[in-house]
Design a protein around this motif. Structure first.
Motif, PDB file in Angstrom:
ATOM      1  N   CYS A   8      -2.478  -2.043  -6.156  1.00 24.31           N
ATOM      2  CA  CYS A   8      -1.275  -1.042  -6.675  1.00 24.31           C
ATOM      3  C   CYS A   8      -0.354  -1.464  -6.825  1.00 24.31           C
ATOM      4  N   MET A   9       0.164  -2.771  -6.282  1.00 26.65           N
ATOM      5  CA  MET A   9       1.248  -3.342  -6.732  1.00 26.65           C
ATOM      6  C   MET A   9       1.493  -3.787  -8.401  1.00 26.65           C
ATOM      7  N   LEU A  32      13.345  -1.322   1.346  1.00 28.75           N
ATOM      8  CA  LEU A  32      14.053  -2.540   1.599  1.00 28.75           C
ATOM      9  C   LEU A  32      12.979  -3.764   1.740  1.00 28.75           C
ATOM     10  N   LEU A  33      11.906  -3.457   1.931  1.00 30.86           N
ATOM     11  CA  LEU A  33      10.679  -4.586   2.056  1.00 30.86           C
ATOM     12  C   LEU A  33      10.155  -5.204   0.692  1.00 30.86           C
ATOM     13  N   PRO A  34      10.733  -6.536   0.165  1.00 31.38           N
ATOM     14  CA  PRO A  34      10.053  -6.795  -0.932  1.00 31.38           C
ATOM     15  C   PRO A  34       8.809  -6.807  -1.338  1.00 31.38           C
ATOM     16  N   GLU A  35       7.783  -6.569  -0.240  1.00 34.41           N
ATOM     17  CA  GLU A  35       6.568  -6.528  -0.320  1.00 34.41           C
ATOM     18  C   GLU A  35       6.024  -4.987  -0.568  1.00 34.41           C
ATOM     19  N   ALA A 222      -4.055  -3.259   7.895  1.00 36.57           N
ATOM     20  CA  ALA A 222      -4.693  -2.084   6.885  1.00 36.57           C
ATOM     21  C   ALA A 222      -3.583  -1.771   5.873  1.00 36.57           C
ATOM     22  N   LEU A 223      -2.355  -1.692   6.298  1.00 35.84           N
ATOM     23  CA  LEU A 223      -1.337  -1.352   5.013  1.00 35.84           C
ATOM     24  C   LEU A 223      -1.252  -2.468   4.084  1.00 35.84           C
ATOM     25  N   LYS A 224      -1.353  -3.734   4.615  1.00 30.07           N
ATOM     26  CA  LYS A 224      -1.375  -4.755   3.649  1.00 30.07           C
ATOM     27  C   LYS A 224      -2.335  -4.700   2.597  1.00 30.07           C
ATOM     28  N   TYR A 225      -3.639  -4.408   3.453  1.00 28.83           N
ATOM     29  CA  TYR A 225      -4.944  -4.239   2.370  1.00 28.83           C
ATOM     30  C   TYR A 225      -4.466  -3.173   1.144  1.00 28.83           C
ATOM     31  N   LEU A 226      -4.240  -2.090   1.612  1.00 30.98           N
ATOM     32  CA  LEU A 226      -3.830  -0.935   0.869  1.00 30.98           C
ATOM     33  C   LEU A 226      -2.702  -1.132  -0.194  1.00 30.98           C
ATOM     34  N   LEU A 227      -1.921  -2.035   0.240  1.00 33.33           N
ATOM     35  CA  LEU A 227      -0.766  -2.335  -0.641  1.00 33.33           C
ATOM     36  C   LEU A 227      -1.280  -3.519  -1.607  1.00 33.33           C
TER      37      LEU A 227
END
Length: 252
Positions: A8-9, A32-35, A222-227
């Motif tokens: 998605c990024m 605010l998170l760059p990721e 999980a959130l890292k994967y979805l992002l």
């Protein structure tokens, strides 16, 4: 690992929700998170996750996923709240003893995260309903407390090339892994044992904090994967011991 999520990024979409004052205020810390940023936040709003189990692990997974801005959550759990649940299943109150966990959890999530569409399913996951419950799902999260459900998720996920997140807890300890189409599967990592289908006759020992510790770490994955961010636990098994505060990543 160079294993990534759903990409998605790569695209920034201009959606009405992304320009609202409420959106800016609610997610100001994540923006605010760059990721993450605006693109990532809009990405999370497009995702659908199935959480199997609304007990100790689910009580941490569910509010964190909804709070992070997930667009849709399906909660699958056939149990009711009991007194012995309350020390570690922090979604529930004493007054809710006897009520269906999926319904109570959904009500709580809707109150705290109204932008998340929550679908409660008051049933255990079975061979009969897994097809319907996984339609359009971006990730399955196993928050169950039994091996039979875990094996069912693994078989189905392998057959349909679906990603799923595994976590288990006992006492002070737990483990976490992410299984994707390109990774070593759960049944390869943990070969099936003949005796494992029998449910334990006595409850597992459990400190109140253990499910929250394990599920918090797993939610981050999980959130890292979805992002679409790199997810090291697609290649490794994370072992956590909260008594000794030891963390070990084992190559799968």
């Amino acid at each position: 690992s160079d294993m990534e999520g759903l990409g998605c990024m790569d695209v920034v979409r201009d959606e009405p929700m992304s320009s609202s004052d409420a959106f800016e205020e609610r997610y100001q810390r994540q923006l605010l998170l760059p990721e993450v940023g605006r693109a990532g936040q809009v990405c999370l709003a497009s995702k659908h996750v199935l959480v199997v189990g609304a007990g100790g692990l689910g009580s941490t997974y569910l509010p964190l996923l909804a709070g992070a801005g997930l667009g849709k959550l399906t909660i699958c759990d056939g149990d009711v709240v009991t007194l012995s649940n309350l020390p570690r299943q922090i979604l529930y109150t004493t007054e809710q003893i006897g009520q269906a966990k999926a319904l109570v959890a959904a009500e709580r999530l809707r109150a705290s995260s109204p932008t998340c569409q929550v679908i409660p399913v008051v049933a255990m996951l079975t061979e009969t309903n897994i097809l319907a419950l996984t339609q359009g799902v971006d990730l399955i999260i196993d928050a169950s407390d039994n091996e039979a459900t875990r094996r069912l998720i693994d078989r189905y996920a392998v057959e349909h090339s679906l990603p799923w997140l595994y976590a288990s807890v006992e006492g002070w300890q737990g483990q976490v892994a992410l299984f994707t189409a390109g990774s070593r599967s759960y049944h390869e990592l943990f070969p099936e044992q003949e005796q494992e289908c029998a449910e334990p006759s006595t409850p597992l020992p459990m400190l109140a904090s253990t499910p929250a510790v394990i599920a918090s770490l797993a939610t981050a994955e999980a959130l890292k994967y979805l992002l679409g961010l790199p997810t090291s636990l697609a290649d490794e098994l994370l072992l956590i011991d909260s008594l000794e505060m030891n963390f070990l990543r084992v190559k799968r």
